[in-house]
Write a protein that holds these residues in place. Structure first.
Motif, mmCIF file in Angstrom:
data_model
loop_
_atom_site.group_PDB
_atom_site.id
_atom_site.type_symbol
_atom_site.label_atom_id
_atom_site.label_comp_id
_atom_site.label_asym_id
_atom_site.label_seq_id
_atom_site.Cartn_x
_atom_site.Cartn_y
_atom_site.Cartn_z
ATOM 1 N N ILE A 70 -4.415 -5.943 -8.326
ATOM 2 C CA ILE A 70 -3.983 -5.126 -9.460
ATOM 3 C C ILE A 70 -2.988 -4.087 -8.957
ATOM 4 C CG2 ILE A 70 -6.001 -5.469 -10.910
ATOM 5 C CD1 ILE A 70 -5.777 -2.462 -8.625
ATOM 6 N N ALA A 93 -1.319 -7.967 -10.743
ATOM 7 C CA ALA A 93 -1.119 -6.998 -11.832
ATOM 8 C C ALA A 93 -0.365 -7.617 -13.012
ATOM 9 C CB ALA A 93 -0.376 -5.765 -11.301
ATOM 10 N N ASP A 110 4.110 -7.715 -10.852
ATOM 11 C CA ASP A 110 3.558 -6.727 -11.780
ATOM 12 C C ASP A 110 4.155 -6.781 -13.183
ATOM 13 O OD1 ASP A 110 2.851 -6.115 -9.182
ATOM 14 O OD2 ASP A 110 2.864 -3.960 -9.524
#
Length: 340
Positions: A70, A93, A110
C-alpha cells in the motif's frame, strides 16, 4: 496451512476467510489484510498492510516473490475475485477488478485502476493513476492497450501461471544472519550470505535476498531495502549510500548507488551501473551495463534516460520515505522479537 510469517501492524492481524490452500516457504502476511477463500501464496510472497488496508477476494493466487503493498499514508490496495498474479510481480496501492491475470514481472503502481477481465502481460508497467478498461490486454512500459481479450484466453493464461508457480521449489539452505547493531532491522524471511555490512538504522525487509558471492555488499545508514529485492555481487561488489530507498522487487548486481536516492519498484540495474547522489529512478526502469545516472534528475525508461529535474517536492517525498522506513524498521524489530 498458514503463511510462514504473520505479524500484526498497529495491533491489527490479517484476516482469512478460510485457511489458504497453499502457503509457500517464507510467505508473509502483515497487518490489516483481508484475504478471501481459497487463497494461494507462493514462496517468498509478501502481503504487507502497514498503514492502509489490503483486501483480496476469493481464489486469489499470488506467485513466488511477488509483493502486494500500500502507500502507507494515502492509498489502500483492493483486489477482486479470481485474480492470478505470476512471479516477481508487484501490486502496489491500486485497485484491481475481478478475473484479472497479472503475468510475471508486471508492476501496477499507485492509484491505478484495473477493470474486470484484464490481462497484464509479462514485464508490463502500469503507471500511477492509469485506468485500464475491462476486457483488454495491456503490455509495455508504460503499458498500453493492445487488443481485446476473451474469458477463454484469460483462463488459459491464468492456468499457465499457476502451473509454473506450482512447481516445487528446492528448499533454501538455512543461513546464519550477519551480525548487526541493534538499530538495524533484518526481516526473518530475508536471506543474506557472504560479506555484508548494514549501516546503522538500515532496514532489509521481507523475502529480500542479498548474496555477496565475490565482492562485498555495503548498505549505508538509514537506507531501506524493500520486500523481494535481490542484490548479488559476482564481481567488484555493491555499495549503496546512506538515506536511500531501494523499492520492492528491484534486481541489481555489482553496481554503485549514491546517497539520498530512490530506486523505483521493479527496476533492474545492470552490472557496472553507477547511480550518483540525489537520483530518482522510476518504477520498472532498467539500466545498461556501465551506465551512469547523473545526480539531480528523475530517470526512467528501458534503458533509463533523463525525464526531468529532481525538484524540491520529489526530494522531500524521498526524504519522507526514508524517515517512514526508519520508523517501520523500529516497529518491525519489536514485532518480530515479540513473535519469536
Amino acid at each position: 496451512m498458514t503463511p510462514d510469517l504473520i505479524l500484526p501492524y498497529d495491533g491489527i492481524l490479517p484476516v482469512f476467510a478460510s485457511r489458504p490452500v497453499w502457503c509457500g516457504r517464507a510467505s508473509t502476511v502483515i497487518g490489516a489484510a483481508t484475504l478471501g477463500a481459497q487463497a494461494w501464496l507462493g514462496d517468498d510472497s509478501v502481503i504487507r498492510s502497514d498503514g492502509q488496508p489490503i483486501t483480496a477476494g476469493d481464489r486469489f493466487w499470488l506467485g513466488a516473490r511477488s509483493t502486494v503493498h500500500i502507500a502507507t499514508e494515502s492509498l489502500p490496495t483492493h483486489i477482486g475475485d479470481r485474480v492470478t498474479v505470476g512471479r516477481n510481480a508487484v501490486v502496489h496501492a491500486c485497485t484491481v477488478g475481478s478475473d484479472v491475470v497479472i503475468e510475471d514481472d508486471a508492476i501496477i503502481l499507485d492509484g491505478a485502476i484495473v477493470g474486470n477481465n484484464v490481462l497484464i502481460e509479462a514485464g508490463a508497467t502500469i503507471f500511477p493513476r492509469s485506468k485500464l478498461e475491462s476486457g483488454f490486454a495491456y503490455g509495455g512500459n508504460p503499458a498500453k492497450r493492445l487488443r481485446p481479450v476473451t474469458p477463454e484466453e484469460l483462463a488459459e493464461r491464468a492456468e499457465r501461471l499457476r502451473e509454473a508457480s506450482g512447481e516445487a521449489a528446492s528448499p533454501a539452505a538455512p543461513l546464519e544472519p550477519p551480525e548487526t547493531e541493534e538499530s538495524v532491522f533484518l526481516a526473518r524471511t530475508a536471506r543474506l550470505s557472504g560479506r555484508i555490512a548494514l549501516g546503522a538504522g538500515s532496514t532489509v525487509l521481507f523475502s529480500c535476498e542479498l548474496a555477496a558471492e565475490v565482492g562485498p555488499i555495503v548498505v549505508g545508514a538509514d537506507t531501506n531495502i524493500q520486500d523481494n529485492t535481490v542484490i548479488r555481487s559476482r564481481g567488484e561488489g555493491v555499495v549503496i549510500g546512506r538515506d536511500t530507498t531501494i523499492g520492492h522487487n528491484v534486481r541489481m548486481a555489482d553496481c554503485r548507488i549514491g546517497a539520498r536516492s530512490l530506486i523505483g519498484i521493479g527496476s533492474v540495474l545492470a552490472p557496472g551501473t553507477v547511480v550518483a547522489d540525489d537520483v530518482m529512478l522510476a518504477g520498472g526502469a532498467t539500466t545498461d551495463p556501465g551506465q551512469l545516472l547523473e545526480g539531480g534528475h528523475l530517470w526512467g525508461g528501458r534503458p533509463a534516460r533523463i525525464l526531468g529535474t529532481l525538484d524540491s517536492a520529489k526530494r522531500a517525498m524521498m526524504s519522507h520515505i526514508v524517515e517512514g522506513y526508519c520508523r517501520h524498521g523500529r516497529e518491525y524489530r519489536l514485532l518480530q522479537e515479540q513473535e519469536g
